[in-house]
Design an enzyme around this catalytic site. Sequence first.
Site, mmCIF file in Angstrom:
data_model
loop_
_atom_site.group_PDB
_atom_site.id
_atom_site.type_symbol
_atom_site.label_atom_id
_atom_site.label_comp_id
_atom_site.label_asym_id
_atom_site.label_seq_id
_atom_site.Cartn_x
_atom_site.Cartn_y
_atom_site.Cartn_z
ATOM 1 N N ASP A 1 -26.150 40.201 -27.062
ATOM 2 C CA ASP A 1 -26.681 39.361 -25.981
ATOM 3 C C ASP A 1 -28.184 39.157 -26.061
ATOM 4 O OD1 ASP A 1 -24.257 38.765 -24.952
ATOM 5 O OD2 ASP A 1 -24.434 39.952 -23.142
ATOM 6 N N THR B 1 -21.530 34.359 -32.545
ATOM 7 C CA THR B 1 -21.866 35.701 -33.024
ATOM 8 C C THR B 1 -20.615 36.382 -33.571
ATOM 9 O OG1 THR B 1 -21.424 36.795 -30.899
ATOM 10 C CG2 THR B 1 -23.646 35.902 -31.241
ATOM 11 N N GLU B 2 -20.809 37.528 -34.199
ATOM 12 C CA GLU B 2 -19.645 38.304 -34.630
ATOM 13 C C GLU B 2 -18.919 38.828 -33.395
ATOM 14 O OE1 GLU B 2 -20.215 42.134 -36.596
ATOM 15 O OE2 GLU B 2 -22.305 42.136 -35.950
ATOM 16 N N VAL B 3 -17.635 39.080 -33.553
ATOM 17 C CA VAL B 3 -16.816 39.502 -32.423
ATOM 18 C C VAL B 3 -16.467 40.977 -32.559
ATOM 19 C CG1 VAL B 3 -14.638 38.851 -33.538
ATOM 20 C CG2 VAL B 3 -14.771 38.930 -31.042
ATOM 21 N N PHE B 4 -16.471 41.663 -31.428
ATOM 22 C CA PHE B 4 -16.085 43.077 -31.391
ATOM 23 C C PHE B 4 -14.895 43.208 -30.449
ATOM 24 C CE2 PHE B 4 -19.799 43.790 -33.684
ATOM 25 C CZ PHE B 4 -19.892 45.120 -34.054
ATOM 26 N N LYS C 1 -28.166 46.936 -21.513
ATOM 27 C CA LYS C 1 -27.263 47.713 -20.657
ATOM 28 C C LYS C 1 -25.962 47.906 -21.419
ATOM 29 C CE LYS C 1 -26.121 43.404 -18.251
ATOM 30 N NZ LYS C 1 -26.064 42.707 -16.946
#
Length: 516
Positions: free
Chosen positions: A169, A102-105, A152
């Site tokens: 997620d 996935t893309e990363v933050f 969450k």
Amino acid sequence: MRQDENNSEEEFVEIDPTGRYGRYKEVLGKGAFKEVYRAFDQLEGIEVAWNQVKLDDKFCSSEDLDRLYSEVHLLKTLKHKSIIKFYTSWIDHQHMTINLITEVFTSGNLRQYRKKHKCVDLRALKKWSRQILEGLVYLHSHDPPVIHRDLKCDNIFINGNQGEVKIGDLGLAAILHRARSAHSVIGTPEFMAPELYEEDYNVLVDIYAFGMCLLELVTFEYPYSECTNAAQIYRKVTSGIKPAALLNVTDPQVRAFIEKCIAKVSQRLSAKELLDDPFLKCYKENTENVSSHKENGYNGNGIVDKLSDSEVGLLTVEGQRKDLNTIFLKLRITDSKGQIRNIHFPFNIETDTSFSVAIEMVEELDLTDDQDISTIAKMIDTEIHSHIPDWTPSRLIGDDSAVQKCLSSPETLHLDRFPSGRKFWSSPKAGAGDSRSPFAPRSNSKLSSAQGPINQEVGVIVEKLESLLRKQREEIEEMQRDQERIVTEFLKEFPPEICEEALVRLQVKDSDNLLC
């Protein structure tokens, strides 16, 4: 890259089956069911997140694994600004793991970010809420709807530089859903709606979880932190007992909004309905923008001329960060007929202050109520904080040199006089042309540029005028110096707030520079 190209492959501890993605040893985050590693997309040249989930014996057959893979891989089709980009996934049968790219933050999840930045204004929380709800509307609008089931703050990620918030997620949630047995529930009890325990639920379980997220963001408390185990949480949730943290929400509007989210399922609103709630609706983007930019000021075209007392509350400021130091802000005003007009303008965090910008806007838009200045300034401060939590607004009162510098530049003053009544402080704006005093010498004046012979009478007049104008300038300069000294000494006797209020009422431009 940290090593030369010949040794680049040695940096990766694992490579995906296609050879496109390489995983580093660095762990970005850990959860009960997964680990997230820093990884690299060699094709696009960007960093990504490598999510690795350990599978258990519930997926013992290849059919189960293939079914799970198909469900997770469908997430690749989800494309929305509030949903983390899902690039690919595969199952490692040998190690019994499922891997998701996935893309990363780099700013982490919303829970970590909120703990790091304690002073976040309610406006920022509303902006985050809108983004989350917009993502949920997108997910829930699919047929069949996509339900997160484990929403969450730990699963919501933020880009701190842009203020972007995205739901993540989803792949893990799908895995956990598939892993459920007939009599067990896997999830986060503090965020689980009562109907989730009964396994008879719909998309509204995500709304309940969103309400708990907002509760945590507002109070810094994990929902049901008063409970010591999951069984206690289960009893309270299924009995309809709200978390104790709700009592710590002092703002009645915030509390009412959270209660709408965590209400009984029969009374719970959808994500779309919540976006239309008055609590959030005033921040909704207007599709009929009337905007303009001025390099050195603000254009009032399409903006109402004046706000009445009842209309001050119908004024908002929104922003979008463009680069390291610049945020483009939008002032939105609703007139008495309910029509909305917008004006966009740049704000440089290094050189601008909210107060000076607010003063200039009020002058340019012909808003005469002093309250408008402080209202706009506070809104600008709040908006900047929502993008840059560590930003400190420039305050007032500083050294004498700054005061002297500003007072010695009468061009920065808007009024024609100070309280003393002296009008020599008035100075024309650049390019004002004929607005200047008829006695002021002009570089392009016929008096100075006339060609040809001059008769004796005209020559005498020219000589006397030059002498008079020279003497006038000297007198003005002397009076300016006296006034500089008087005003400087005068300002020293009062607190910053009093001086600020006085300058507001005088409509003095760059008043922040006068006092800072």
